[in-house]
Design a protein around this motif. Structure first.
Motif, PDB file in Angstrom:
ATOM      1  N   ILE A  48       0.838  -1.206   0.000  1.00 36.35           N
ATOM      2  CA  ILE A  48       0.000   0.000   0.000  1.00 36.35           C
ATOM      3  C   ILE A  48       0.869   1.250   0.000  1.00 36.35           C
ATOM      4  CG2 ILE A  48      -1.633   1.334   1.402  1.00 36.35           C
ATOM      5  CD1 ILE A  48      -2.953  -1.347   2.115  1.00 36.35           C
ATOM      6  N   SER A  49       1.969   1.231   0.751  1.00 32.16           N
ATOM      7  CA  SER A  49       2.876   2.384   0.786  1.00 32.16           C
ATOM      8  C   SER A  49       3.496   2.632  -0.581  1.00 32.16           C
ATOM      9  CB  SER A  49       3.977   2.163   1.820  1.00 32.16           C
ATOM     10  OG  SER A  49       3.430   1.997   3.093  1.00 32.16           O
ATOM     11  N   ALA A  52       0.880   4.141  -2.876  1.00 27.68           N
ATOM     12  CA  ALA A  52       0.609   5.543  -2.534  1.00 27.68           C
ATOM     13  C   ALA A  52       1.730   6.451  -3.018  1.00 27.68           C
ATOM     14  CB  ALA A  52       0.425   5.683  -1.020  1.00 27.68           C
ATOM     15  N   LEU A  73      -8.544  10.608   3.008  1.00 26.18           N
ATOM     16  CA  LEU A  73      -7.685   9.450   2.762  1.00 26.18           C
ATOM     17  C   LEU A  73      -6.854   9.082   3.992  1.00 26.18           C
ATOM     18  CD1 LEU A  73      -6.532  10.182  -0.897  1.00 26.18           C
ATOM     19  CD2 LEU A  73      -8.184   8.471  -0.120  1.00 26.18           C
ATOM     20  N   ALA A  77      -7.063   5.609   6.055  1.00 23.12           N
ATOM     21  CA  ALA A  77      -5.876   4.791   6.314  1.00 23.12           C
ATOM     22  C   ALA A  77      -5.699   4.504   7.803  1.00 23.12           C
ATOM     23  CB  ALA A  77      -4.639   5.493   5.760  1.00 23.12           C
TER      24      ALA A  77
END
Length: 145
Positions: A48-49, A52, A73, A77
């Motif tokens: 996910i990092s 992003a 967002l 998160a």
């Protein structure tokens, strides 16, 4: 979370809760315990990092992102880690007396899930003890021999 209360006989009871970072194993869970550990969670966080970072770096310079969207967002998160932290299991213990060796004379234990549930159960247990001589058998606590 610790509370002290006296029962109708005058004995002093200590009721406290302890946060458990791992779900206590029970005999019901033994055959179905297929936990893969922390690796899948770490892999998902890294994935996910990376996604992003790629999304932010590939955004054209002319695009204006509203601040409310960024805040939305961030809240999204943070929702799941906050939910995970608030839903951890708690071990509740009610004990009284001293058997001469430093251990409690009588001890009751049980588990609940969630901080707010643990807090309300401790209050209920303390109230039950103050109105009776021991915790209620209908509650989450069970006597330990």
């Amino acid at each position: 979370m610790t509370r002290q209360t006296r029962d109708v006989n005058g004995r002093l009871w200590t009721v406290h809760g302890t946060l458990e970072w791992r779900t206590p194993a029970t005999e019901d869970d033994f055959e179905h315990d297929v936990a893969a550990g922390y690796v899948p969670g770490i892999v998902m966080i890294v994935l996910i990092s990376i996604l992003a970072i790629v999304l932010v770096t590939w955004t054209p310079i002319d695009v204006v992102v509203p601040i409310w969207l960024v805040l939305l967002l961030v809240l999204l998160a943070l929702f799941f880690p906050a939910r995970w932290a608030l839903r951890r299991p708690w071990t509740l213990v009610a004990e009284t007396g001293d058997d001469g060796d430093g251990g409690p004379e009588e001890r009751w234990m049980g588990t609940v899930r969630g901080y707010f549930t643990a807090r309300s159960e401790i209050a209920k247990i303390a109230k039950t003890i103050s109105q009776d001589t021991q915790p209620s058998y209908e509650g989450v606590l069970k006597p330990i021999q």
